[in-house]
Design a protein around this motif. Structure first.
Motif, short mmCIF file in Angstrom:
data_model
loop_
_atom_site.label_atom_id
_atom_site.label_comp_id
_atom_site.label_asym_id
_atom_site.label_seq_id
_atom_site.Cartn_x
_atom_site.Cartn_y
_atom_site.Cartn_z
N MET A 176 -21.31 14.07 4.70
CA MET A 176 -22.64 14.46 5.17
C MET A 176 -23.05 13.70 6.43
SD MET A 176 -23.92 16.98 3.59
CE MET A 176 -25.52 16.81 4.40
N VAL A 177 -22.69 12.43 6.51
CA VAL A 177 -23.02 11.65 7.71
C VAL A 177 -22.34 12.26 8.93
CG1 VAL A 177 -22.67 9.43 8.87
CG2 VAL A 177 -23.51 9.49 6.52
N LYS A 178 -21.08 12.65 8.79
CA LYS A 178 -20.36 13.28 9.91
C LYS A 178 -21.06 14.57 10.34
CE LYS A 178 -15.66 11.52 9.17
NZ LYS A 178 -14.26 11.88 8.89
N LEU A 179 -21.43 15.41 9.37
CA LEU A 179 -22.06 16.68 9.69
C LEU A 179 -23.39 16.49 10.41
CD1 LEU A 179 -21.42 18.72 6.40
CD2 LEU A 179 -20.15 18.85 8.54
N VAL A 180 -24.17 15.52 9.96
CA VAL A 180 -25.50 15.31 10.54
C VAL A 180 -25.42 14.69 11.92
CG1 VAL A 180 -27.67 14.05 10.27
CG2 VAL A 180 -26.66 15.20 8.31
N LYS A 181 -24.47 13.80 12.13
CA LYS A 181 -24.35 13.14 13.44
C LYS A 181 -23.95 14.12 14.54
CE LYS A 181 -23.54 8.29 12.30
NZ LYS A 181 -22.60 7.15 12.38
N GLU A 182 -23.23 15.19 14.17
CA GLU A 182 -22.85 16.22 15.15
C GLU A 182 -23.16 17.59 14.55
OE1 GLU A 182 -19.31 15.69 17.63
OE2 GLU A 182 -18.81 13.98 16.35
N PRO A 183 -24.45 17.96 14.51
CA PRO A 183 -24.86 19.17 13.79
C PRO A 183 -24.39 20.48 14.41
CG PRO A 183 -26.70 18.25 15.01
CD PRO A 183 -25.59 17.24 15.09
N ASP A 184 -24.02 20.47 15.68
CA ASP A 184 -23.56 21.70 16.33
C ASP A 184 -22.05 21.89 16.21
OD1 ASP A 184 -26.11 22.39 17.18
OD2 ASP A 184 -25.94 21.19 19.00
N LYS A 185 -21.38 20.94 15.60
CA LYS A 185 -19.92 21.01 15.51
C LYS A 185 -19.48 21.63 14.19
CE LYS A 185 -15.75 18.11 15.48
NZ LYS A 185 -15.17 16.79 15.73
N ALA A 186 -18.45 22.47 14.24
CA ALA A 186 -17.81 22.99 13.04
C ALA A 186 -16.61 22.11 12.74
CB ALA A 186 -17.39 24.44 13.24
N TRP A 187 -16.62 21.43 11.59
CA TRP A 187 -15.62 20.44 11.25
C TRP A 187 -14.48 21.07 10.44
CZ3 TRP A 187 -16.05 15.11 12.41
CH2 TRP A 187 -17.25 14.73 13.01
N SER A 188 -13.25 20.78 10.80
CA SER A 188 -12.10 21.27 10.06
C SER A 188 -11.84 20.38 8.84
CB SER A 188 -10.86 21.28 10.95
OG SER A 188 -10.46 19.94 11.25
N HIS A 189 -10.98 20.87 7.94
CA HIS A 189 -10.61 20.05 6.78
C HIS A 189 -9.98 18.73 7.24
CE1 HIS A 189 -10.66 24.07 4.77
NE2 HIS A 189 -11.21 23.36 3.82
N ASP A 190 -9.11 18.80 8.24
CA ASP A 190 -8.42 17.59 8.70
C ASP A 190 -9.40 16.55 9.22
OD1 ASP A 190 -5.94 18.54 8.04
OD2 ASP A 190 -5.45 19.25 10.05
N GLU A 191 -10.46 17.01 9.88
CA GLU A 191 -11.44 16.08 10.44
C GLU A 191 -12.32 15.45 9.36
OE1 GLU A 191 -12.44 17.80 14.84
OE2 GLU A 191 -13.05 19.02 13.14
N LEU A 192 -12.48 16.13 8.24
CA LEU A 192 -13.35 15.62 7.19
C LEU A 192 -12.61 14.85 6.11
CD1 LEU A 192 -15.80 18.63 6.62
CD2 LEU A 192 -16.25 16.50 7.85
N ARG A 193 -11.33 15.07 5.98
CA ARG A 193 -10.60 14.41 4.89
C ARG A 193 -10.28 12.97 5.25
NH1 ARG A 193 -5.00 14.02 5.27
NH2 ARG A 193 -4.06 14.97 7.12
#
Length: 235
Positions: A176-193
């Protein structure tokens, strides 16, 4: 250009609606006008490019299959003029390969033409509202705020949406911290894992996050976009 005279133009955002089917285009414009937007209509890509240059709209709703210049080429030219303006493909295409070729051109989103009206309005509102996340200090505790969403970084556990508290695991909190810090970005599985986890682990974390927000009486602020995840706040 069409607009609702009861709403000040200073507070309204302009949507360029591009589709070669007049009745469909008008229906979309009527829906957006009722939701408080200004609309500009174009029947093909060439007309859309001209209107884009003249009016600099806040968002473009773009059909893919059109005469003279299709949506893919139109999107490519718009992207040469601006990397920032949201472009949403609005198309009746159903073949996965056709949709994927369109998404490769870097639109912000894709909506099928058999959409629910409230879904279209929600997506347009979402993409025309992009507050910048801010770090604030509240009573000595570092927080990240984004609209109605607050993250208590000191706890590494609690997130608040419309003042409703949601308790997450450390890994869920990190996502959630990653998503909120860059709200316009679509994050891949690799970037979130994490280093030692796979796609299935990320999917389970995201599902758990959604369930916990729903259990707290909130709509989960995560949207799935073709194997990517992005922050999504609903009015």
């Amino acid at each position: 250009m069409q607009f609702d005279k009861a709403v000040s133009l200073n507070t309204m955002q302009t949507i360029l609606v591009v589709d070669d089917q007049k009745n469909f285009r008008k229906a979309v414009c009527d829906l957006l006008i009722q939701a408080g937007f200004v609309t500009i209509e174009a029947s093909n890509g060439i007309e859309a490019i001209s209107l884009y240059k003249a009016h600099q709209p806040d968002l473009v709703l773009l059909d893919i299959i059109m005469p003279e210049m299709d949506g893919r080429e139109t999107c490519r030219i718009i992207r040469q003029m601006s990397q920032e303006v949201p472009v949403i493909f609005l198309s009746g295409l159903s073949e996965a390969d056709d949709i994927e070729r369109g998404l490769d051109l870097d639109p912000m989103d894709y909506i099928p033409k058999d959409f629910e009206p409230k879904v279209l309005v929600a997506k347009v509102r979402r993409w025309t509202r992009s507050p910048t996340p801010k770090q604030i200090n509240v009573e000595g505790d570092l927080e990240i705020s984004y609209g109605p969403l607050r993250i208590d970084q000191k706890s590494r556990r609690y997130i608040y949406l419309d003042e409703k508290r949601v308790e997450l695991s450390p890994k869920e909190f990190e996502i959630m911290v990653k998503l909120v810090k860059e709200p316009d970005k679509a994050w891949s599985h690799d970037e979130l894992r994490s280093q030692h986890s796979g796609e299935d682990v990320v999917r389970r974390h995201v599902l758990s996050i959604r369930n916990k927000f729903e259990d707290a009486g909130c709509e989960a602020p995560i949207e799935t976009l073709r194997k990517h995840y992005q922050l999504r706040l609903v009015d």
